[in-house]
Design an enzyme around this catalytic site. Structure first.
Site, PDB file in Angstrom:
ATOM      1  N   ASP A   1      -1.920  10.969  -1.956  1.00 21.91           N
ATOM      2  CA  ASP A   1      -2.296   9.938  -2.935  1.00 21.91           C
ATOM      3  C   ASP A   1      -2.580  10.536  -4.299  1.00 21.91           C
ATOM      4  O   ASP A   1      -2.457   9.864  -5.314  1.00 21.91           O
ATOM      5  CB  ASP A   1      -3.515   9.158  -2.443  1.00 21.91           C
ATOM      6  CG  ASP A   1      -3.069   8.161  -1.400  1.00 21.91           C
ATOM      7  OD1 ASP A   1      -2.904   8.569  -0.238  1.00 21.91           O
ATOM      8  OD2 ASP A   1      -2.830   6.996  -1.759  1.00 21.91           O
TER       9      ASP A   1
ATOM     10  N   ASN B   1      -5.399  12.513   0.587  1.00 19.97           N
ATOM     11  CA  ASN B   1      -4.501  11.652   1.375  1.00 19.97           C
ATOM     12  C   ASN B   1      -5.358  10.891   2.385  1.00 19.97           C
ATOM     13  O   ASN B   1      -6.578  11.081   2.471  1.00 19.97           O
ATOM     14  CB  ASN B   1      -3.419  12.493   2.062  1.00 19.97           C
ATOM     15  CG  ASN B   1      -2.324  11.626   2.677  1.00 19.97           C
ATOM     16  OD1 ASN B   1      -1.775  10.744   2.019  1.00 19.97           O
ATOM     17  ND2 ASN B   1      -2.010  11.833   3.945  1.00 19.97           N
ATOM     18  N   LYS B   2      -4.737  10.047   3.144  1.00 21.96           N
ATOM     19  CA  LYS B   2      -5.429   9.174   4.101  1.00 21.96           C
ATOM     20  C   LYS B   2      -6.469   9.921   4.920  1.00 21.96           C
ATOM     21  O   LYS B   2      -6.222  11.034   5.380  1.00 21.96           O
ATOM     22  CB  LYS B   2      -4.365   8.543   5.014  1.00 21.96           C
ATOM     23  CG  LYS B   2      -4.865   7.607   6.084  1.00 21.96           C
ATOM     24  CD  LYS B   2      -5.779   6.512   5.575  1.00 21.96           C
ATOM     25  CE  LYS B   2      -5.207   5.712   4.429  1.00 21.96           C
ATOM     26  NZ  LYS B   2      -6.226   4.880   3.739  1.00 21.96           N
TER      27      LYS B   2
ATOM     28  N   ARG C   1      -7.410  -0.086  -6.822  1.00 23.02           N
ATOM     29  CA  ARG C   1      -7.636   1.026  -5.895  1.00 23.02           C
ATOM     30  C   ARG C   1      -7.750   2.313  -6.719  1.00 23.02           C
ATOM     31  O   ARG C   1      -6.890   2.577  -7.562  1.00 23.02           O
ATOM     32  CB  ARG C   1      -6.480   1.128  -4.864  1.00 23.02           C
ATOM     33  CG  ARG C   1      -6.353  -0.128  -3.999  1.00 23.02           C
ATOM     34  CD  ARG C   1      -5.490   0.116  -2.783  1.00 23.02           C
ATOM     35  NE  ARG C   1      -6.154   0.967  -1.816  1.00 23.02           N
ATOM     36  CZ  ARG C   1      -5.554   1.483  -0.739  1.00 23.02           C
ATOM     37  NH1 ARG C   1      -4.277   1.235  -0.520  1.00 23.02           N
ATOM     38  NH2 ARG C   1      -6.225   2.240   0.105  1.00 23.02           N
TER      39      ARG C   1
ATOM     40  N   GLN D   1      -2.222   2.382   9.951  1.00 21.63           N
ATOM     41  CA  GLN D   1      -0.905   2.501   9.300  1.00 21.63           C
ATOM     42  C   GLN D   1       0.085   3.259  10.178  1.00 21.63           C
ATOM     43  O   GLN D   1       1.294   2.991  10.127  1.00 21.63           O
ATOM     44  CB  GLN D   1      -1.033   3.242   7.955  1.00 21.63           C
ATOM     45  CG  GLN D   1      -1.749   2.479   6.861  1.00 21.63           C
ATOM     46  CD  GLN D   1      -3.212   2.834   6.809  1.00 21.63           C
ATOM     47  OE1 GLN D   1      -3.822   3.146   7.824  1.00 21.63           O
ATOM     48  NE2 GLN D   1      -3.798   2.769   5.639  1.00 21.63           N
TER      49      GLN D   1
ATOM     50  N   ARG E   1       0.854  -1.193   0.000  1.00 21.95           N
ATOM     51  CA  ARG E   1       0.000   0.000   0.000  1.00 21.95           C
ATOM     52  C   ARG E   1       0.887   1.239   0.000  1.00 21.95           C
ATOM     53  O   ARG E   1       2.100   1.125   0.149  1.00 21.95           O
ATOM     54  CB  ARG E   1      -0.952  -0.027   1.207  1.00 21.95           C
ATOM     55  CG  ARG E   1      -0.224  -0.478   2.453  1.00 21.95           C
ATOM     56  CD  ARG E   1      -0.487   0.262   3.681  1.00 21.95           C
ATOM     57  NE  ARG E   1      -0.355   1.678   3.567  1.00 21.95           N
ATOM     58  CZ  ARG E   1       0.796   2.354   3.684  1.00 21.95           C
ATOM     59  NH1 ARG E   1       1.959   1.742   3.889  1.00 21.95           N
ATOM     60  NH2 ARG E   1       0.813   3.682   3.598  1.00 21.95           N
ATOM     61  N   GLY E   2       0.233   2.413  -0.134  1.00 22.99           N
ATOM     62  CA  GLY E   2       1.006   3.653  -0.265  1.00 22.99           C
ATOM     63  C   GLY E   2       1.152   3.946  -1.759  1.00 22.99           C
ATOM     64  O   GLY E   2       1.476   3.042  -2.543  1.00 22.99           O
ATOM     65  N   ALA E   3       0.887   5.199  -2.137  1.00 22.11           N
ATOM     66  CA  ALA E   3       0.758   5.536  -3.561  1.00 22.11           C
ATOM     67  C   ALA E   3       1.967   5.112  -4.418  1.00 22.11           C
ATOM     68  O   ALA E   3       1.801   4.379  -5.399  1.00 22.11           O
ATOM     69  CB  ALA E   3       0.463   7.032  -3.696  1.00 22.11           C
TER      70      ALA E   3
HETATM   71  O1  MRU Z   1      -4.607   3.392   2.082  1.00 19.09           O
HETATM   72  P1  MRU Z   1      -3.116   3.577   2.033  1.00 19.09           P
HETATM   73  O2  MRU Z   1      -2.417   3.016   3.218  1.00 19.09           O
HETATM   74  O3  MRU Z   1      -2.547   3.081   0.729  1.00 19.09           O
HETATM   75  O4  MRU Z   1      -2.932   5.143   2.065  1.00 19.09           O
HETATM   76  C1  MRU Z   1      -1.635   5.658   2.049  1.00 19.09           C
HETATM   77  C2  MRU Z   1      -1.568   7.124   2.215  1.00 19.09           C
HETATM   78  O5  MRU Z   1      -2.554   7.794   2.370  1.00 19.09           O
HETATM   79  C3  MRU Z   1      -0.210   7.743   2.098  1.00 19.09           C
HETATM   80  O6  MRU Z   1      -0.117   8.902   2.869  1.00 19.09           O
HETATM   81  C4  MRU Z   1       0.050   8.104   0.631  1.00 19.09           C
HETATM   82  O7  MRU Z   1      -0.209   7.026  -0.216  1.00 19.09           O
HETATM   83  C5  MRU Z   1       1.445   8.578   0.418  1.00 19.09           C
HETATM   84  S1  MRU Z   1       2.606   7.267   0.528  1.00 19.09           S
HETATM   85  C6  MRU Z   1       4.149   7.907   0.226  1.00 19.09           C
END
Ligand code: MRU
Length: 353
Positions: free
Chosen positions: A240, A250-251, A93, A199, A50-52
């Site tokens: 994201d 973002n999250k 996603r 997270q 996970r994470g962009a």
């Molecule tokens: O749902 P996730 O855990 O994939 O969400 C991740 C985030 O919101 C991060 O802040 C974002 O992807 C940046 S990662 C460098």
């Protein structure tokens, strides 16, 4: 020089993409192996990875795996298999634009190539590996640029995980923390839990503890009080997707932190690579926001904490308006969105797109 984040979020070896399973951290350090594009797609959907930026790079490897698996067929069949893989991976996603950016880059490379069969598969694997290396270098640069912005002896607050686990390594927001700590500017880091997937508690706290960076874990609801007490000198988070007007998805919970930061006079920074900027999406309201299963909210660590069947709303992301973002930190420099600076300045250079 001190090394940080010394584990591998992902690695391609012997025809398989090996991912650290982020659903099991921090209690278990186990890996999932993906040998098919379907397995890569499932790992992204279920948030094993996970994470962009990380899901972008994983999807690129998924495309390379698809090309190899279809290498025995005719060139036409191999290209059809690649298109199917692209659609499958893109359907995992919806919010992080890096996923679509990476898939498009792989599709464009396959379209432009005159090769087929194993040769095309090798070329696509080389490109996925290049994107992997590139992302690591970009994160280090973002980290160093962001660290320059920080005041001395600062206590930071971060949300979710924008760390080595969310990228090819080092991290974006966590990259700023790492570079800032290395240069002696960062004293400690408040990490909020980041319900419902945790997270912050499970992943960011784990990364920072491993690096020996002083971390203080709080629940999401404690951020306002910490700011009121003067414990937070700046907030730094990842993204994201950044819309053309600078609004940041973002999250879930990021928007609330940005409002709190403004109320308390605390600078609010977003760290993200250029690949997270989506000039084709005019503003934040146009960004598709993923909704995740209700069970993530009804449970913690698999244990029910709410009445069975209670109605749930579980948006995975929110949108922070550009005016609340004091600085967007990218590998090409900083844009002071809250002062009205525009993203176009990042694309004015010869390397702009
Ligand atoms: O749902 P996730 O855990 O994939 O969400 C991740 C985030 O919101 C991060 O802040 C974002 O992807 C940046 S990662 C460098």
């Amino acid at each position: 020089m001190r090394e940080f984040g010394n584990f591998r979020t992902m690695e391609y070896r012997d025809g398989a993409l090996r991912l650290i399973d982020q659903r099991r951290l921090p209690t278990e350090e186990v890996y999932v192996e993906c040998r098919t594009e379907e397995e890569v797609a499932e790992a992204i959907r279920s948030m094993a990875v996970r994470g962009a930026p990380a899901i972008g790079v994983a999807a690129a490897y998924g495309m390379a795996i698809a090309a190899r698996r279809a290498a025995e067929g005719s060139p036409g069949e191999q290209r059809e298999a690649l298109e199917r893989a692209a659609a499958l991976l893109a359907g995992t996603r919806p919010t992080a634009v890096n996923l679509f950016w990476a898939i498009e880059r792989m599709r464009a490379a396959s379209r432009e190539s005159r090769s087929s069969g194993l040769k095309l598969a090798d070329e696509l694997l080389a490109l996925a590996e290049e994107m992997h290396r590139e992302d690591l270098a970009i994160c280090r640069r973002i980290g160093d640029i962001g660290a320059d912005l920080l005041p001395a002896d600062v206590s930071l607050l971060t949300h979710c995980n924008a760390g080595a686990l969310a990228t090819a390594g080092y991290g974006t927001a966590t990259g700023v923390i790492r570079s800032g700590f290395r240069s002696g500017k960062v004293r400690q880091v408040f990490v909020d839990e980041t319900r419902p997937f945790l997270q912050g508690a499970r992943l960011t706290a784990w990364e920072l503890c491993r690096d020996g960076i002083p971390v203080v874990l709080i629940t999401d609801s404690m951020a306002a009080y910490c700011m009121r007490l003067g414990k937070v000198g700046a907030v730094v988070v990842g993204a994201d997707r950044v819309a053309a007007n600078g609004d940041v998805a973002n999250k879930i919970g990021t928007y609330g932190l940005a409002i709190l930061a403004r109320e308390h006079g605390v600078p609010f920074y977003v760290a993200a690579p250029i690949s997270t900027i989506d000039l084709e999406t005019p503003q934040g309201g146009d960004i598709p926001i993923e909704e995740r299963p209700a069970q993530e909210v009804r449970t913690i660590g698999g244990r029910m904490i709410a009445p069975e069947g209670v109605e749930v709303f579980n948006p995975a992301f929110d949108v922070t308006p550009a005016r609340l973002v004091d600085a967007l930190i990218t590998e090409r420099g900083v844009v002071r969105l809250a002062r009205g600076e525009r993203l176009e300045s990042l694309f004015a250079s010869p390397e702009g797109r």
